[in-house]
Design a protein around this motif. Structure first.
Motif, PDB file in Angstrom:
ATOM      1  N   ALA A   6      43.011 -56.310  29.526  1.00  0.00           N
ATOM      2  CA  ALA A   6      43.843 -56.551  30.712  1.00  0.00           C
ATOM      3  C   ALA A   6      43.092 -57.407  31.735  1.00  0.00           C
ATOM      4  N   ALA A   7      41.802 -57.142  31.906  1.00  0.00           N
ATOM      5  CA  ALA A   7      41.010 -57.932  32.852  1.00  0.00           C
ATOM      6  C   ALA A   7      40.919 -59.394  32.400  1.00  0.00           C
ATOM      7  N   LEU A   8      40.657 -59.598  31.114  1.00  0.00           N
ATOM      8  CA  LEU A   8      40.588 -60.967  30.590  1.00  0.00           C
ATOM      9  C   LEU A   8      41.937 -61.679  30.738  1.00  0.00           C
ATOM     10  N   ALA A   9      43.015 -60.980  30.395  1.00  0.00           N
ATOM     11  CA  ALA A   9      44.356 -61.580  30.520  1.00  0.00           C
ATOM     12  C   ALA A   9      44.661 -61.904  31.980  1.00  0.00           C
ATOM     13  N   GLY A  10      44.270 -61.022  32.884  1.00  0.00           N
ATOM     14  CA  GLY A  10      44.501 -61.264  34.310  1.00  0.00           C
ATOM     15  C   GLY A  10      43.728 -62.462  34.820  1.00  0.00           C
ATOM     16  N   ILE A  11      42.456 -62.571  34.409  1.00  0.00           N
ATOM     17  CA  ILE A  11      41.631 -63.711  34.824  1.00  0.00           C
ATOM     18  C   ILE A  11      42.221 -65.019  34.315  1.00  0.00           C
ATOM     19  N   VAL A  12      42.651 -65.031  33.068  1.00  0.00           N
ATOM     20  CA  VAL A  12      43.237 -66.246  32.491  1.00  0.00           C
ATOM     21  C   VAL A  12      44.557 -66.582  33.186  1.00  0.00           C
ATOM     22  N   ALA A  13      45.391 -65.573  33.448  1.00  0.00           N
ATOM     23  CA  ALA A  13      46.681 -65.810  34.117  1.00  0.00           C
ATOM     24  C   ALA A  13      46.476 -66.374  35.521  1.00  0.00           C
ATOM     25  N   SER A  15      43.910 -67.995  36.615  1.00  0.00           N
ATOM     26  CA  SER A  15      43.363 -69.345  36.464  1.00  0.00           C
ATOM     27  C   SER A  15      44.469 -70.356  36.202  1.00  0.00           C
ATOM     28  N   TRP A  16      45.380 -70.019  35.279  1.00  0.00           N
ATOM     29  CA  TRP A  16      46.475 -70.945  34.982  1.00  0.00           C
ATOM     30  C   TRP A  16      47.418 -71.108  36.169  1.00  0.00           C
ATOM     31  N   ILE A  17      47.671 -70.046  36.897  1.00  0.00           N
ATOM     32  CA  ILE A  17      48.528 -70.153  38.094  1.00  0.00           C
ATOM     33  C   ILE A  17      47.897 -71.108  39.096  1.00  0.00           C
ATOM     34  N   TYR A  18      46.598 -70.976  39.327  1.00  0.00           N
ATOM     35  CA  TYR A  18      45.887 -71.867  40.249  1.00  0.00           C
ATOM     36  C   TYR A  18      46.001 -73.320  39.782  1.00  0.00           C
ATOM     37  N   LEU A  19      45.795 -73.558  38.501  1.00  0.00           N
ATOM     38  CA  LEU A  19      45.869 -74.921  37.980  1.00  0.00           C
ATOM     39  C   LEU A  19      47.277 -75.492  38.076  1.00  0.00           C
ATOM     40  N   LEU A  20      48.272 -74.692  37.716  1.00  0.00           N
ATOM     41  CA  LEU A  20      49.656 -75.171  37.768  1.00  0.00           C
ATOM     42  C   LEU A  20      50.142 -75.380  39.199  1.00  0.00           C
ATOM     43  N   ALA A  21      49.502 -74.712  40.163  1.00  0.00           N
ATOM     44  CA  ALA A  21      49.864 -74.877  41.573  1.00  0.00           C
ATOM     45  C   ALA A  21      49.200 -76.111  42.190  1.00  0.00           C
ATOM     46  N   TRP A  55      37.567 -78.020  37.671  1.00  0.00           N
ATOM     47  CA  TRP A  55      36.980 -78.046  36.329  1.00  0.00           C
ATOM     48  C   TRP A  55      36.535 -76.650  35.900  1.00  0.00           C
ATOM     49  N   THR A  56      35.905 -75.916  36.819  1.00  0.00           N
ATOM     50  CA  THR A  56      35.404 -74.581  36.486  1.00  0.00           C
ATOM     51  C   THR A  56      36.550 -73.645  36.135  1.00  0.00           C
ATOM     52  N   ILE A  57      37.589 -73.629  36.947  1.00  0.00           N
ATOM     53  CA  ILE A  57      38.721 -72.736  36.680  1.00  0.00           C
ATOM     54  C   ILE A  57      39.464 -73.176  35.420  1.00  0.00           C
ATOM     55  N   MET A  58      39.526 -74.470  35.180  1.00  0.00           N
ATOM     56  CA  MET A  58      40.160 -74.948  33.943  1.00  0.00           C
ATOM     57  C   MET A  58      39.369 -74.472  32.727  1.00  0.00           C
ATOM     58  N   MET A  59      38.046 -74.481  32.814  1.00  0.00           N
ATOM     59  CA  MET A  59      37.226 -73.980  31.704  1.00  0.00           C
ATOM     60  C   MET A  59      37.442 -72.483  31.503  1.00  0.00           C
ATOM     61  N   VAL A  60      37.585 -71.729  32.587  1.00  0.00           N
ATOM     62  CA  VAL A  60      37.876 -70.292  32.462  1.00  0.00           C
ATOM     63  C   VAL A  60      39.221 -70.103  31.763  1.00  0.00           C
ATOM     64  N   MET A  62      40.824 -72.025  29.757  1.00  0.00           N
ATOM     65  CA  MET A  62      40.889 -72.469  28.366  1.00  0.00           C
ATOM     66  C   MET A  62      39.877 -71.792  27.453  1.00  0.00           C
ATOM     67  N   MET A  63      38.723 -71.387  27.988  1.00  0.00           N
ATOM     68  CA  MET A  63      37.654 -70.896  27.123  1.00  0.00           C
ATOM     69  C   MET A  63      37.582 -69.377  27.007  1.00  0.00           C
ATOM     70  N   ILE A  64      38.033 -68.643  27.999  1.00  0.00           N
ATOM     71  CA  ILE A  64      38.022 -67.174  27.878  1.00  0.00           C
ATOM     72  C   ILE A  64      38.906 -66.710  26.713  1.00  0.00           C
ATOM     73  N   PRO A  65      40.105 -67.292  26.504  1.00  0.00           N
ATOM     74  CA  PRO A  65      40.888 -66.842  25.339  1.00  0.00           C
ATOM     75  C   PRO A  65      40.153 -67.026  24.008  1.00  0.00           C
ATOM     76  N   SER A  66      39.373 -68.096  23.882  1.00  0.00           N
ATOM     77  CA  SER A  66      38.658 -68.295  22.614  1.00  0.00           C
ATOM     78  C   SER A  66      37.489 -67.329  22.464  1.00  0.00           C
ATOM     79  N   ALA A  67      36.933 -66.853  23.568  1.00  0.00           N
ATOM     80  CA  ALA A  67      35.822 -65.900  23.509  1.00  0.00           C
ATOM     81  C   ALA A  67      36.306 -64.454  23.531  1.00  0.00           C
ATOM     82  N   ALA A  68      37.582 -64.233  23.821  1.00  0.00           N
ATOM     83  CA  ALA A  68      38.106 -62.869  23.970  1.00  0.00           C
ATOM     84  C   ALA A  68      37.849 -61.969  22.756  1.00  0.00           C
TER      85      ALA A  68
END
Length: 184
Positions: A6-13, A15-21, A55-60, A62-68
């Motif tokens: 849940a924490a990983l999913a929340g961090i990724v969500a 991050s994507w909200i920030y990028l899409l905004a 760039w940092t948030i974009m890496m979070v 995109m890369m946290i799902p692959s490391a999950a």
């Protein structure tokens, strides 16, 4: 384990909200509810900081799902939450370093007027050379060597105590494998 997931999913969500905004980029109203991101006329330290955070948030994102899967496997072990937190922190530190390099490269390319307003490379020849160089690296002995020598996450955190790797490389150091497995 559900809490870590849940924490990983929340961090990724988030991050994507920030990028899409718009990732903190300056915006210009275009009418009819349309908004266009506006890069400044020239770079400043403040704008470089915005780009670095982007760039940092974009890496979070995109890369946290692959490391999950690895993070979850580590967290599932005895004392795994602490080790998973250290692993995740180290993983993100590496990607934050990449973000610093990407920001510096973007600043350099933009200052040299190599990038268009849409951040595309202006020179077709330069773009073609980059694609060719990337393709040559993919087929190179250097890349093959890197893949052959890397430790798979299964061997780092799995129950298997053998030292052979699925990629045929050298064994993972036993202290690392045991501490990652939570047995040290």
């Amino acid at each position: 384990m559900k809490t870590v997931f849940a924490a990983l999913a929340g961090i990724v969500a988030v991050s994507w909200i920030y990028l899409l905004a718009g990732a903190g980029m300056p915006k210009m109203e275009m009418g009819s509810g349309n908004v266009m991101l506006m890069p400044p006329a020239s770079w400043s330290v403040g704008y470089a900081a915005i780009i670095f955070v982007m760039w940092t948030i974009m890496m979070v994102a995109m890369m946290i799902p692959s490391a999950a899967p690895t993070i979850l496997r580590i967290a599932n072990r005895a004392q795994g939450l602490t080790i998973a937190a250290f692993f995740t922190s180290g993983y993100l530190i590496v990607w934050t370093g990449f973000s610093a390099l990407a920001t510096t490269a973007q600043w350099a390319f933009d200052s040299a007027h190599v990038l268009s307003d849409s951040m595309a490379i202006r020179s077709e020849v330069a773009a073609g050379l980059i694609v060719i160089a990337s393709g040559l690296y993919q087929l190179s002995p250097v890349k093959r060597n890197c893949l052959r020598r890397c430790c798979s996450s299964k061997n780092l955190v799995g129950d298997d105590r053998t030292t052979s790797l699925q990629w045929g490389g050298p064994p993972c150091p036993p202290p690392l494998r045991e501490s990652m497995a939570g047995t040290a």
